[in-house]
Design a protein around this motif. Structure first.
Motif, PDB file in Angstrom:
ATOM      1  N   VAL A  38      54.857  39.082  54.510  1.00 40.09           N
ATOM      2  CA  VAL A  38      53.428  38.765  54.561  1.00 40.09           C
ATOM      3  C   VAL A  38      52.572  39.998  54.315  1.00 40.09           C
ATOM      4  O   VAL A  38      51.445  39.873  53.840  1.00 40.09           O
ATOM      5  CB  VAL A  38      53.009  38.053  55.869  1.00 40.09           C
ATOM      6  N   ALA A  39      53.097  41.181  54.593  1.00 35.75           N
ATOM      7  CA  ALA A  39      52.346  42.405  54.328  1.00 35.75           C
ATOM      8  C   ALA A  39      52.201  42.639  52.819  1.00 35.75           C
ATOM      9  O   ALA A  39      51.243  43.256  52.375  1.00 35.75           O
ATOM     10  CB  ALA A  39      53.020  43.603  54.989  1.00 35.75           C
ATOM     11  N   ARG A  40      53.147  42.128  52.034  1.00 34.67           N
ATOM     12  CA  ARG A  40      53.102  42.293  50.577  1.00 34.67           C
ATOM     13  C   ARG A  40      52.028  41.432  49.932  1.00 34.67           C
ATOM     14  O   ARG A  40      51.509  41.776  48.874  1.00 34.67           O
ATOM     15  CB  ARG A  40      54.431  41.860  49.956  1.00 34.67           C
ATOM     16  N   GLU A  41      51.751  40.296  50.512  1.00 34.69           N
ATOM     17  CA  GLU A  41      50.809  39.344  49.921  1.00 34.69           C
ATOM     18  C   GLU A  41      49.383  39.701  50.295  1.00 34.69           C
ATOM     19  O   GLU A  41      49.110  40.058  51.435  1.00 34.69           O
ATOM     20  CB  GLU A  41      51.120  37.922  50.401  1.00 34.69           C
ATOM     21  N   LEU A  42      48.486  39.600  49.336  1.00 36.40           N
ATOM     22  CA  LEU A  42      47.079  39.874  49.580  1.00 36.40           C
ATOM     23  C   LEU A  42      46.323  38.571  49.794  1.00 36.40           C
ATOM     24  O   LEU A  42      46.629  37.558  49.159  1.00 36.40           O
ATOM     25  CB  LEU A  42      46.466  40.608  48.385  1.00 36.40           C
ATOM     26  N   THR A  43      45.330  38.617  50.648  1.00 40.80           N
ATOM     27  CA  THR A  43      44.439  37.476  50.799  1.00 40.80           C
ATOM     28  C   THR A  43      43.507  37.440  49.601  1.00 40.80           C
ATOM     29  O   THR A  43      43.391  38.425  48.851  1.00 40.80           O
ATOM     30  CB  THR A  43      43.599  37.589  52.089  1.00 40.80           C
ATOM     31  N   ALA A  44      42.814  36.326  49.418  1.00 40.94           N
ATOM     32  CA  ALA A  44      41.847  36.223  48.319  1.00 40.94           C
ATOM     33  C   ALA A  44      40.791  37.314  48.458  1.00 40.94           C
ATOM     34  O   ALA A  44      40.389  37.936  47.469  1.00 40.94           O
ATOM     35  CB  ALA A  44      41.200  34.840  48.314  1.00 40.94           C
ATOM     36  N   GLU A  45      40.347  37.578  49.671  1.00 45.29           N
ATOM     37  CA  GLU A  45      39.336  38.620  49.908  1.00 45.29           C
ATOM     38  C   GLU A  45      39.864  40.004  49.533  1.00 45.29           C
ATOM     39  O   GLU A  45      39.160  40.803  48.910  1.00 45.29           O
ATOM     40  CB  GLU A  45      38.912  38.607  51.374  1.00 45.29           C
ATOM     41  N   GLU A  46      41.125  40.283  49.882  1.00 46.33           N
ATOM     42  CA  GLU A  46      41.724  41.574  49.532  1.00 46.33           C
ATOM     43  C   GLU A  46      41.890  41.724  48.018  1.00 46.33           C
ATOM     44  O   GLU A  46      41.653  42.803  47.467  1.00 46.33           O
ATOM     45  CB  GLU A  46      43.084  41.725  50.227  1.00 46.33           C
ATOM     46  N   ARG A  47      42.290  40.631  47.339  1.00 47.23           N
ATOM     47  CA  ARG A  47      42.423  40.689  45.877  1.00 47.23           C
ATOM     48  C   ARG A  47      41.079  40.956  45.224  1.00 47.23           C
ATOM     49  O   ARG A  47      40.981  41.759  44.295  1.00 47.23           O
ATOM     50  CB  ARG A  47      43.025  39.384  45.338  1.00 47.23           C
ATOM     51  N   GLU A  48      40.029  40.295  45.708  1.00 50.00           N
ATOM     52  CA  GLU A  48      38.693  40.507  45.148  1.00 50.00           C
ATOM     53  C   GLU A  48      38.228  41.936  45.383  1.00 50.00           C
ATOM     54  O   GLU A  48      37.659  42.572  44.488  1.00 50.00           O
ATOM     55  CB  GLU A  48      37.696  39.515  45.749  1.00 50.00           C
TER      56      GLU A  48
END
Length: 87
Positions: free
Chosen positions: A37-47
């Motif tokens: 889960v640490a590898r995956e970015l949230t939509a907010e983090e990607r933006e």
């Protein structure tokens, strides 16, 4: 581990695969989940990262990326993601 433990409901197949993957890596299922889960970015983090990249482009080149170019890039990257999941 300082955090209070909790449970997650999942299928037996997912649990068994998680157990196998953790065992192969010599770690616990909890630590493997935390890593995944640490590898995956949230939509907010990607933006946020996209905005940082656009600002870097602007500062480095003096160019501003148009909304049309951003839309084409998003479409291209989305297509790559769909190809990855189909493989």
């Amino acid at each position: 581990m300082g955090d209070k433990d909790t449970s997650i409901k999942t299928t037996k197949d997912v649990r068994d695969r998680l157990r196998t993957l953790a065992g192969e890596r010599g770690t616990t299922m909890n630590d493997l989940l935390a890593e995944l889960v640490a590898r995956e970015l949230t939509a907010e983090e990607r933006e946020h990262r996209a905005q940082q990249a656009l600002e870097e482009v602007r500062q480095t080149t003096g160019l501003t990326v148009s909304e049309d170019a951003r839309a084409r890039a998003r479409s291209f990257l989305k297509g790559l993601g769909q190809e990855h999941h189909a493989a």
